[in-house]
Design a protein around this motif. Sequence first.
Motif, short mmCIF file in Angstrom:
data_model
loop_
_atom_site.label_atom_id
_atom_site.label_comp_id
_atom_site.label_asym_id
_atom_site.label_seq_id
_atom_site.Cartn_x
_atom_site.Cartn_y
_atom_site.Cartn_z
N ILE A 193 0.65 -1.10 0.15
CA ILE A 193 0.09 -0.09 -0.06
C ILE A 193 0.70 1.25 0.11
O ILE A 193 0.21 2.32 0.18
CB ILE A 193 -0.98 0.11 1.15
N ALA A 194 2.13 1.17 -0.24
CA ALA A 194 3.01 2.41 -0.24
C ALA A 194 2.62 3.44 -1.15
O ALA A 194 2.58 4.48 -1.06
CB ALA A 194 4.42 1.97 -0.34
N ARG A 195 2.27 2.66 -2.64
CA ARG A 195 1.86 3.59 -3.45
C ARG A 195 0.59 4.45 -3.30
O ARG A 195 0.32 5.42 -3.97
CB ARG A 195 1.83 3.09 -4.82
N SER A 196 -0.19 3.94 -2.22
CA SER A 196 -1.29 4.89 -1.96
C SER A 196 -1.10 5.83 -0.80
O SER A 196 -2.07 6.49 -0.35
CB SER A 196 -2.38 3.48 -1.34
N GLY A 197 0.24 6.00 -0.52
CA GLY A 197 0.61 6.77 0.47
C GLY A 197 0.45 6.53 1.88
O GLY A 197 0.28 7.47 2.69
N VAL A 198 0.39 5.21 2.21
CA VAL A 198 0.22 4.98 3.46
C VAL A 198 1.48 4.25 3.84
O VAL A 198 2.03 3.36 3.25
CB VAL A 198 -0.91 3.83 3.57
N ARG A 199 1.95 4.57 5.08
CA ARG A 199 3.31 4.18 5.73
C ARG A 199 3.04 2.95 6.91
O ARG A 199 1.94 3.07 7.49
CB ARG A 199 3.91 5.08 6.31
N CYS A 200 3.81 1.75 6.97
CA CYS A 200 3.72 0.82 7.76
C CYS A 200 5.00 0.52 8.40
O CYS A 200 5.98 0.37 7.51
CB CYS A 200 3.05 -0.54 7.00
N ASN A 201 4.95 0.62 9.75
CA ASN A 201 6.50 0.27 10.50
C ASN A 201 6.04 -0.47 11.60
O ASN A 201 5.12 -0.45 12.12
CB ASN A 201 7.00 1.68 10.69
N VAL A 202 7.24 -1.01 12.18
CA VAL A 202 7.02 -1.63 13.41
C VAL A 202 8.14 -1.20 14.34
O VAL A 202 9.17 -0.60 14.32
CB VAL A 202 7.79 -3.17 13.19
N VAL A 203 7.55 -0.98 15.65
CA VAL A 203 8.59 -0.92 16.97
C VAL A 203 8.62 -1.97 17.72
O VAL A 203 7.70 -2.72 17.98
CB VAL A 203 7.86 0.27 17.68
N ALA A 204 9.86 -2.57 17.95
CA ALA A 204 10.19 -3.70 18.63
C ALA A 204 10.72 -3.21 20.03
O ALA A 204 11.84 -3.10 20.18
CB ALA A 204 11.15 -4.59 17.85
N PRO A 205 9.86 -3.37 21.10
CA PRO A 205 10.59 -3.15 22.37
C PRO A 205 11.26 -4.33 23.14
O PRO A 205 10.95 -5.62 22.61
CB PRO A 205 9.16 -2.96 23.38
#
Length: 271
Positions: A184-196
């Motif tokens: 979905i990156a080309r739709s302008g939506v970002r996805c990330n992960v935080v690993a505590p």
Amino acid sequence: MPEHIRNESHAEGEFAGRTALVTGAGQGIGAAVAAALAARGAHVVATDRDAHGIDELAASARGSAGTITPRVMDVTDPAAVASVVDGVVRDHAGLDILVNVAGILRSAPVAELTDADWADTFAVNTTGVFHTSRAAASHMTARGSGCIVTVASNAAGIPRTGMAAYAASKAAATMFTKCLGLEIARSGVRCNVVAPGSTDTAMQRALWPEGQSEVPPSVIAGDPETYRTGIPLGRIASPHDIADAVLFLASDRAKHITLQELYVDGGATLR
């Protein structure tokens, strides 16, 4: 003032006008994330399957720059998730931020893990992330903006004894989030992960010896018998430490960051 609320006047307004949905917001990291977003002006829908924690959170956040609305939601129920997300979009004219925090831990050696332990862990930690992210992403891609942050664990990237189900479920959630982000990156939506890493939450304290109120020395120094390194910075994280990383990835300061996994563990995994 409750532990998960703190004064963040210097950042007030950073998320003004934006709507965020936070799962697992009844305590710990989820509560800290929801409170920090509200302190910076966001309209936060705080969800948990237990109403008590999110009701208290909403009450304690009155007077913040933003708002917190509690919603009971079980991430393992796809129909309930879709209903809540659709309601957020309808009531707030969109959804800008999703933070996946809901999680459970069933610790045991593999030989002692029950089928229910395995299934329940994946139902919340992995399939729950799928349910919420799928529902949110459909709205975000339609409007051409948004971000999803999944709170996983450093256990997703390093073997842990007695934590096979948890580590595997978090590894799956991590890769799912990255794959979604690529799609979905080309739709302008970002996805990330935080690993505590080890963080001062009820889940962490449940691993300590019964009655222990201080951090066990082995958590900081490491434990060779379980092949576990120590924490170079010499302390476990607070929920605020994790919330700060989440908010950075959700902010415009990270507008060119996607598909990334940010470890917040004091150097414990030596990455």
